[in-house]
Design a protein around this motif. Structure first.
Motif, PDB file in Angstrom:
ATOM      1  N   ASN A   2     -22.820 -25.464 -21.248  1.00 57.23           N
ATOM      2  CA  ASN A   2     -23.739 -26.578 -21.086  1.00 57.23           C
ATOM      3  C   ASN A   2     -23.486 -27.574 -22.206  1.00 57.23           C
ATOM      4  O   ASN A   2     -23.674 -27.263 -23.372  1.00 57.23           O
ATOM      5  CB  ASN A   2     -25.183 -26.073 -21.118  1.00 57.23           C
ATOM      6  CG  ASN A   2     -26.193 -27.169 -20.874  1.00 57.23           C
ATOM      7  OD1 ASN A   2     -25.918 -28.349 -21.041  1.00 57.23           O
ATOM      8  ND2 ASN A   2     -27.383 -26.764 -20.482  1.00 57.23           N
ATOM      9  N   THR A   3     -23.046 -28.779 -21.863  1.00 59.44           N
ATOM     10  CA  THR A   3     -22.730 -29.779 -22.885  1.00 59.44           C
ATOM     11  C   THR A   3     -23.924 -30.654 -23.234  1.00 59.44           C
ATOM     12  O   THR A   3     -23.824 -31.494 -24.125  1.00 59.44           O
ATOM     13  CB  THR A   3     -21.555 -30.658 -22.430  1.00 59.44           C
ATOM     14  OG1 THR A   3     -21.907 -31.285 -21.192  1.00 59.44           O
ATOM     15  CG2 THR A   3     -20.288 -29.835 -22.263  1.00 59.44           C
ATOM     16  N   ASN A   4     -25.061 -30.474 -22.572  1.00 60.03           N
ATOM     17  CA  ASN A   4     -26.245 -31.279 -22.857  1.00 60.03           C
ATOM     18  C   ASN A   4     -26.822 -30.997 -24.240  1.00 60.03           C
ATOM     19  O   ASN A   4     -27.608 -31.775 -24.755  1.00 60.03           O
ATOM     20  CB  ASN A   4     -27.324 -31.049 -21.790  1.00 60.03           C
ATOM     21  CG  ASN A   4     -26.886 -31.526 -20.426  1.00 60.03           C
ATOM     22  OD1 ASN A   4     -26.089 -32.442 -20.315  1.00 60.03           O
ATOM     23  ND2 ASN A   4     -27.394 -30.894 -19.394  1.00 60.03           N
ATOM     24  N   TRP A   5     -26.468 -29.862 -24.839  1.00 59.43           N
ATOM     25  CA  TRP A   5     -27.008 -29.498 -26.144  1.00 59.43           C
ATOM     26  C   TRP A   5     -26.368 -30.281 -27.279  1.00 59.43           C
ATOM     27  O   TRP A   5     -26.876 -30.303 -28.382  1.00 59.43           O
ATOM     28  CB  TRP A   5     -26.807 -28.006 -26.417  1.00 59.43           C
ATOM     29  CG  TRP A   5     -27.561 -27.111 -25.507  1.00 59.43           C
ATOM     30  CD1 TRP A   5     -28.857 -27.251 -25.094  1.00 59.43           C
ATOM     31  CD2 TRP A   5     -27.084 -25.918 -24.896  1.00 59.43           C
ATOM     32  NE1 TRP A   5     -29.210 -26.225 -24.267  1.00 59.43           N
ATOM     33  CE2 TRP A   5     -28.129 -25.384 -24.124  1.00 59.43           C
ATOM     34  CE3 TRP A   5     -25.877 -25.248 -24.927  1.00 59.43           C
ATOM     35  CZ2 TRP A   5     -28.011 -24.211 -23.401  1.00 59.43           C
ATOM     36  CZ3 TRP A   5     -25.753 -24.084 -24.206  1.00 59.43           C
ATOM     37  CH2 TRP A   5     -26.816 -23.575 -23.448  1.00 59.43           C
ATOM     38  N   TYR A   6     -25.231 -30.902 -27.027  1.00 56.92           N
ATOM     39  CA  TYR A   6     -24.445 -31.487 -28.098  1.00 56.92           C
ATOM     40  C   TYR A   6     -24.616 -32.998 -28.139  1.00 56.92           C
ATOM     41  O   TYR A   6     -24.532 -33.673 -27.119  1.00 56.92           O
ATOM     42  CB  TYR A   6     -22.980 -31.072 -27.954  1.00 56.92           C
ATOM     43  CG  TYR A   6     -22.888 -29.558 -27.840  1.00 56.92           C
ATOM     44  CD1 TYR A   6     -23.282 -28.742 -28.894  1.00 56.92           C
ATOM     45  CD2 TYR A   6     -22.486 -28.954 -26.660  1.00 56.92           C
ATOM     46  CE1 TYR A   6     -23.257 -27.357 -28.777  1.00 56.92           C
ATOM     47  CE2 TYR A   6     -22.446 -27.573 -26.540  1.00 56.92           C
ATOM     48  CZ  TYR A   6     -22.837 -26.781 -27.599  1.00 56.92           C
ATOM     49  OH  TYR A   6     -22.827 -25.417 -27.490  1.00 56.92           O
ATOM     50  N   LYS A   7     -24.847 -33.534 -29.338  1.00 59.08           N
ATOM     51  CA  LYS A   7     -25.164 -34.944 -29.512  1.00 59.08           C
ATOM     52  C   LYS A   7     -23.984 -35.863 -29.280  1.00 59.08           C
ATOM     53  O   LYS A   7     -24.159 -37.032 -28.948  1.00 59.08           O
ATOM     54  CB  LYS A   7     -25.706 -35.177 -30.929  1.00 59.08           C
ATOM     55  CG  LYS A   7     -27.011 -34.482 -31.197  1.00 59.08           C
ATOM     56  CD  LYS A   7     -27.473 -34.704 -32.616  1.00 59.08           C
ATOM     57  CE  LYS A   7     -28.735 -33.922 -32.891  1.00 59.08           C
ATOM     58  NZ  LYS A   7     -29.171 -34.026 -34.264  1.00 59.08           N
ATOM     59  N   ARG A  12     -19.369 -31.224 -29.337  1.00 57.45           N
ATOM     60  CA  ARG A  12     -18.940 -30.468 -28.166  1.00 57.45           C
ATOM     61  C   ARG A  12     -17.603 -29.794 -28.425  1.00 57.45           C
ATOM     62  O   ARG A  12     -17.408 -28.629 -28.104  1.00 57.45           O
ATOM     63  CB  ARG A  12     -18.851 -31.367 -26.935  1.00 57.45           C
ATOM     64  CG  ARG A  12     -18.642 -30.572 -25.635  1.00 57.45           C
ATOM     65  CD  ARG A  12     -18.174 -31.425 -24.490  1.00 57.45           C
ATOM     66  NE  ARG A  12     -16.873 -32.025 -24.715  1.00 57.45           N
ATOM     67  CZ  ARG A  12     -15.701 -31.352 -24.707  1.00 57.45           C
ATOM     68  NH1 ARG A  12     -15.673 -30.068 -24.490  1.00 57.45           N
ATOM     69  NH2 ARG A  12     -14.563 -31.981 -24.919  1.00 57.45           N
ATOM     70  N   ARG A  86     -24.052 -20.517 -26.461  1.00 57.74           N
ATOM     71  CA  ARG A  86     -24.658 -21.734 -27.005  1.00 57.74           C
ATOM     72  C   ARG A  86     -24.371 -21.766 -28.496  1.00 57.74           C
ATOM     73  O   ARG A  86     -24.510 -20.743 -29.176  1.00 57.74           O
ATOM     74  CB  ARG A  86     -26.165 -21.753 -26.776  1.00 57.74           C
ATOM     75  CG  ARG A  86     -26.815 -23.016 -27.320  1.00 57.74           C
ATOM     76  CD  ARG A  86     -28.293 -23.068 -27.055  1.00 57.74           C
ATOM     77  NE  ARG A  86     -28.851 -24.305 -27.580  1.00 57.74           N
ATOM     78  CZ  ARG A  86     -30.133 -24.551 -27.650  1.00 57.74           C
ATOM     79  NH1 ARG A  86     -31.004 -23.652 -27.236  1.00 57.74           N
ATOM     80  NH2 ARG A  86     -30.568 -25.688 -28.156  1.00 57.74           N
TER      81      ARG A  86
END
Length: 148
Positions: A2-7, A12, A86
């Protein structure tokens, strides 16, 4: 992953690198070779909890001796499942969490894994590792004790 966690893209990419470091060590682990983890674990500052140990391991030397005897030439699995990785960041530290499932020749492994990485020079090493069995909760919270 899940790349949504990275700013941003840099985070990423670093998360992907840390995950790959772990998977490279696991690939060796399940071929009966602990050298991948022994290289990944910090030689300067390391601690380890595992469900099969009755105490915290506090040095690279102690964990190396433990896994050399238990893993090297002894533990094998044709495949493993590395689920829900994660990576969370804080400065020069990162926490990787994931679930690991593998049916090995010695034990069927079902673990929640926590790997705390720290940047040492230009490389990332694990300074703390916890592997805990995934088990259903054994406590009965339906019974309330009387408060005195």
């Amino acid at each position: 992953m899940n790349t949504n966690w990275y700013k941003n893209e840099e985070m990423r990419q670093l998360a992907s690198k840390i995950i790959q470091l772990e998977k490279d060590a696991l690939d060796r682990w399940f071929k009966g070779d602990s050298s991948g983890y022994r290289a990944l674990w910090s030689k300067h500052d390391f601690s380890y909890f595992d469900s099969v140990c009755d105490h915290r391991v506090d040095t690279h030397e102690e964990i190396s001796e433990f896994v050399k005897g238990a893993v090297d030439g002894n533990l094998f699995a044709e495949k493993y499942d590395f689920l829900n990785p994660r990576v969370q960041f804080g400065g020069d530290m990162a926490v990787l969490t994931y679930q690991l499932h593998a049916n090995t020749n010695l034990i069927n492994m079902h673990y929640n894994c926590i790997e705390v990485f720290r940047k040492e020079g230009e490389e990332w090493h694990v300074v703390h590792s916890t592997w805990s069995f995934i088990t259903p909760l054994q406590n009965d919270f339906g019974t309330v004790k009387e408060i005195v």
